[in-house]
Design a protein around this motif. Structure first.
Motif, PDB file in Angstrom:
ATOM      1  N   MET A 146       0.976  -1.234  -0.046  1.00  0.00           N
ATOM      2  CA  MET A 146      -0.095   0.041   0.163  1.00  0.00           C
ATOM      3  C   MET A 146       0.855   1.438   0.031  1.00  0.00           C
ATOM      4  O   MET A 146       1.801   1.344  -0.863  1.00  0.00           O
ATOM      5  CB  MET A 146      -0.875  -0.067   1.196  1.00  0.00           C
ATOM      6  CG  MET A 146      -1.788  -1.225   1.206  1.00  0.00           C
ATOM      7  SD  MET A 146      -3.256  -1.114   2.405  1.00  0.00           S
ATOM      8  CE  MET A 146      -2.315  -1.260   3.775  1.00  0.00           C
ATOM      9  N   GLY A 147       0.447   2.255   0.910  1.00  0.00           N
ATOM     10  CA  GLY A 147       1.237   3.538   0.832  1.00  0.00           C
ATOM     11  C   GLY A 147       2.481   3.388   1.291  1.00  0.00           C
ATOM     12  O   GLY A 147       3.390   4.132   0.704  1.00  0.00           O
ATOM     13  N   ASN A 148       3.053   2.447   2.159  1.00  0.00           N
ATOM     14  CA  ASN A 148       4.182   2.287   2.684  1.00  0.00           C
ATOM     15  C   ASN A 148       5.065   1.833   1.288  1.00  0.00           C
ATOM     16  O   ASN A 148       6.264   2.106   1.291  1.00  0.00           O
ATOM     17  CB  ASN A 148       4.386   1.294   3.602  1.00  0.00           C
ATOM     18  CG  ASN A 148       5.304   1.571   4.690  1.00  0.00           C
ATOM     19  OD1 ASN A 148       6.158   1.162   4.908  1.00  0.00           O
ATOM     20  ND2 ASN A 148       5.135   2.815   5.466  1.00  0.00           N
ATOM     21  N   ALA A 149       4.362   0.928   0.406  1.00  0.00           N
ATOM     22  CA  ALA A 149       5.201   0.493  -0.799  1.00  0.00           C
ATOM     23  C   ALA A 149       5.598   1.792  -1.729  1.00  0.00           C
ATOM     24  O   ALA A 149       6.576   1.739  -2.318  1.00  0.00           O
ATOM     25  CB  ALA A 149       4.415  -0.552  -1.339  1.00  0.00           C
ATOM     26  N   LEU A 150       4.472   2.487  -1.826  1.00  0.00           N
ATOM     27  CA  LEU A 150       4.667   3.762  -2.730  1.00  0.00           C
ATOM     28  C   LEU A 150       5.965   4.521  -2.162  1.00  0.00           C
ATOM     29  O   LEU A 150       6.610   4.865  -3.085  1.00  0.00           O
ATOM     30  CB  LEU A 150       3.397   4.424  -2.678  1.00  0.00           C
ATOM     31  CG  LEU A 150       3.403   5.906  -3.680  1.00  0.00           C
ATOM     32  CD1 LEU A 150       3.747   5.493  -5.039  1.00  0.00           C
ATOM     33  CD2 LEU A 150       2.223   6.727  -3.274  1.00  0.00           C
ATOM     34  N   ILE A 151       5.841   4.765  -0.837  1.00  0.00           N
ATOM     35  CA  ILE A 151       7.044   5.759  -0.322  1.00  0.00           C
ATOM     36  C   ILE A 151       8.364   4.877  -0.551  1.00  0.00           C
ATOM     37  O   ILE A 151       9.472   5.677  -0.861  1.00  0.00           O
ATOM     38  CB  ILE A 151       6.747   5.838   1.035  1.00  0.00           C
ATOM     39  CG1 ILE A 151       5.275   6.549   1.113  1.00  0.00           C
ATOM     40  CG2 ILE A 151       7.911   6.515   2.003  1.00  0.00           C
ATOM     41  CD1 ILE A 151       5.472   8.142   0.367  1.00  0.00           C
ATOM     42  N   ALA A 152       8.418   3.829  -0.260  1.00  0.00           N
ATOM     43  CA  ALA A 152       9.869   2.976  -0.261  1.00  0.00           C
ATOM     44  C   ALA A 152      10.153   2.969  -1.571  1.00  0.00           C
ATOM     45  O   ALA A 152      11.497   2.970  -1.946  1.00  0.00           O
ATOM     46  CB  ALA A 152       9.710   1.489   0.247  1.00  0.00           C
ATOM     47  N   ARG A 153       9.424   2.931  -2.537  1.00  0.00           N
ATOM     48  CA  ARG A 153       9.589   2.762  -4.027  1.00  0.00           C
ATOM     49  C   ARG A 153      10.227   4.137  -4.504  1.00  0.00           C
ATOM     50  O   ARG A 153      11.183   4.145  -5.312  1.00  0.00           O
ATOM     51  CB  ARG A 153       8.510   2.415  -4.989  1.00  0.00           C
ATOM     52  CG  ARG A 153       8.292   0.879  -4.968  1.00  0.00           C
ATOM     53  CD  ARG A 153       6.968   0.320  -5.674  1.00  0.00           C
ATOM     54  NE  ARG A 153       7.079  -1.040  -5.798  1.00  0.00           N
ATOM     55  CZ  ARG A 153       7.758  -1.912  -6.478  1.00  0.00           C
ATOM     56  NH1 ARG A 153       8.720  -1.306  -7.364  1.00  0.00           N
ATOM     57  NH2 ARG A 153       7.542  -3.332  -6.579  1.00  0.00           N
TER      58      ARG A 153
END
Ligand SMILES: Cc1cc2nc3c(=O)[nH]c(=O)nc-3n(C[C@H](O)[C@H](O)[C@H](O)COP(=O)(O)OP(=O)(O)OC[C@H]3O[C@@H](n4cnc5c(N)ncnc54)[C@H](O)[C@@H]3O)c2cc1C
Length: 574
Positions: A214-221
């Motif tokens: 989710m949003g955590n993956a967006l930020i990490a990417r």
């Protein structure tokens, strides 16, 4: 190399302030376009509210959905937005958003680690309006392996505790069914076992699970992509003021290590400080009265971009809306002390066997509406009958089957939650009404009506189950209506829900290139705003899943592209 040194840069092409999804995208695109960029972040981590979000982007006409067989059209979306927003809709920025959306996403996918998956069916929130769609508009960041960030994984803000299992394990929507039904099939068991084993392994090396979604993956990417490009991020650097005036912005003053530095920005400054979720004065000025007490925005979002921009002469807009993008929240008791907020976004309200009531014990809303529309109904009802908090009412069987807020499905022993004051329980509806202070006759009548509607399959009062969105979040196995079920067997339970903003819509008025406008409507050279610092293109409405992250990414992209081609502020050449 990622530069973390405080005094790394004093003069750049573009200074971006705030490392949430909007600021990170602006910095990344600008760097890819060859600009010398500095990203300044007040805290020690990237992500802001974005790291705690569901990570869905509303991008009508996106090609990822088309490739997966979900058709959609940006023209239809334009019709929808005009119908939804009404006469105050700004055609120029709506068109810019819709035209650029798919290109911005393709650009990121082609040139960075920011990759998306189509959500498939994910209905617009008012699918009974012209131009609304049921599939094809929502995309979400693909899950990410936090181990790829090595020691820098700790720089990615964690999701809220309520969205993690076992104190640190993220699960995506696709994991929920296999986890709940882990003993129902070998496939489910294997899926759940893999998640747990991976998590156990992660905890030997990291403070939380590294399979992030989710949003955590967006930020990490975004973070991984910034690192690959060696875009310097200055942590612990807070915007204090802009340098310049409404005639042109040439840089900014940042507070770093207790002192101040001035960073000169040849092509401008991008404000992306996440809006004013924790600015008391701005909340009182723009939000409905009584001013909602809760915000799910990152605690560090104090409205710096908006206030500093306004002080410089920028216009704030829109003023005539509730100014928030809302969700009902319940107040949780966190393990180890402290309170949290659980956003009732989509998992419980639309399910069969739950109603929402005000202090008169009366329903006031179709419980299956979007979280934003649910809260608007709370505000409306509160004008005549105290409805803040409102109460979600159900029975024990409902909680066991579907969960309720922070209580997971399958939970049988509710005593702990009662003792914490998270829910109230009673053997009769009258006793429940007394416990939560709502009118008993009203509650009895509301439940009796609900139980009749559950049998007939139609809700003549509020139409629960009529919208595609209701049914999407309902229980397809429940007949005759996936959203209507009886509240029949004691004990009965109630949970208080309050309005909280997940984002704000009022911000710095901007043009189609995210250039901030002054009070006369003229673009201020060298000043851009995106994310929640920019006035929402949706004008206070909430069309569908991804309403803030979609525009945040698109206008960050447009700001960076505009800055690349610009000569910078006239003032910088003075
Ligand atoms: C539970 C939840 C679920 C959500 N799900 C979705 C979703 O699925 N789709 C969607 O569209 N939206 C969603 N949202 C909303 C979305 O997360 C926000 O709208 C989005 O993160 C805003 O991005 P931003 O970059 O403007 O701000 P933020 O993500 O809040 O980032 C702002 C950054 O600016 C920094 N900052 C603040 N002040 C300063 C300063 N003075 N100097 C330097 N830095 C500063 C902050 O520290 C922070 O890092 C959700 C929100 C929540 C709470």
């Amino acid at each position: 190399m990622l530069a973390l040194r405080p005094m790394a840069k004093r003069e750049v092409d573009l200074l971006v302030v705030g490392a949430g999804p909007a600021g990170m995208t602006a910095a990344l695109v600008a760097a890819l376009e060859g600009l010398d960029v500095l990203l300044a972040e007040q805290s020690a981590q990237v992500g802001g509210t974005g790291a705690t979000s569901a990570g869905t982007l509303w991008i009508p006409g996106n090609r990822q959905s088309k490739a997966a067989g979900f058709s959609d059209s940006a023209e239809q979306a334009e019709t929808y937005l005009h119908a939804l927003i009404g006469p105050s809709a700004r055609s120029d920025i709506i068109r810019a958003f819709l035209q650029t959306g798919p290109d911005a996403i393709d650009y990121l996918e082609a040139r960075t680690d920011v990759q998306f998956a189509p959500c498939g069916k994910h209905p617009d929130y008012r699918n009974n309006m012209p131009g609304a769609a049921v599939t094809g508009r929502a995309i979400v960041a693909k899950p990410f392996d936090g181990r790829l960030l090595g020691r820098d994984f700790k720089r990615v803000r964690a999701p809220i505790a309520e969205f993690m299992l076992l104190g640190g394990m993220m699960v995506g929507k696709e994991d929920i069914a296999p986890l709940i039904g882990r003993f129902r099939s070998p496939g489910n068991f294997l899926h759940a076992a893999k998640l747990f084993l991976r998590y156990l392994g992660d905890r030997l090396r990291f403070a939380r699970g590294t399979r992030i979604t989710m949003g955590n993956a967006l930020i990490a990417r975004l973070f991984a992509s910034l690192r690959k490009r060696d875009v310097p991020i200055l942590f612990g650097a807070a915007l204090v003021d802009l340098v310049g005036d409404r005639g042109g912005v040439t840089g900014a003053r940042l507070r770093v290590d207790g002192g101040e530095i001035v960073v000169k920005a040849r092509k401008g400054v991008v404000l992306a400080t996440g809006g004013y979720g924790h600015n008391k004065a701005l909340r009182e000025r723009f939000m409905p009265q009584p001013t909602p007490a809760f915000s799910l925005s990152f605690a560090g979002n104090r409205g710096d971009g908006v206030s500093i921009g306004e002080k410089l002469g920028a216009q704030l807009s829109p003023e005539r809306c509730t100014s928030g993008l809302w969700t009902p929240v319940s107040v949780t008791a966190r393990a180890g002390g402290g309170r949290g907020l659980y956003p009732h976004l989509s998992l419980d309200r639309a399910k069969p066997g739950l109603i929402a009531v005000n202090s008169a014990g009366r329903r006031f809303v179709n419980e299956g509406l979007s979280y934003h529309d649910f809260v608007l109904a709370m505000f409306e009802s509160h004008k005549t009958v105290p409805s803040i908090p409102a109460y979600l009412v159900c029975d024990a069987a409902f909680i066991r089957k579907y969960g309720l807020g922070d209580i997971h499905p399958g939970t049988r022993n509710l005593k702990k939650f009662e003792a914490q004051g998270y829910i109230a329980g009673a053997a009769t509806l009258d006793a429940l009404a007394a416990k939560i202070g709502v009118d008993a006759a009203g509650l009895r009548d509301s439940v009796a009506r609900n139980n009749r509607y559950a049998e007939s399959g139609s809700d003549p009062d509020f139409g629960k189950g009529e919208l595609e969105l209701n049914r999407f979040n309902g229980d397809p196995t429940n007949r005759p209506n996936p959203c209507l079920g009886p509240i029949a067997a004691p004990p009965f339970y109630a949970i208080a829900v309050w309005p909280a903003d997940i984002a704000v819509s009022t911000g710095l008025a901007a043009d189609a290139d995210a250039r901030v406008l002054d009070t006369e409507g003229r673009a201020i050279p060298g000043l851009y705003a995106c994310g929640n610092d920019m006035a929402s293109v949706m004008g206070g409405s909430y069309p569908g899943p991804g309403t803030t992250l979609g525009p945040a990414i698109v206008f960050a992209y447009r700001a960076a592209m505009h800055a690349r081609g610009s000569q910078g502020s006239d003032a910088s050449n003075r």
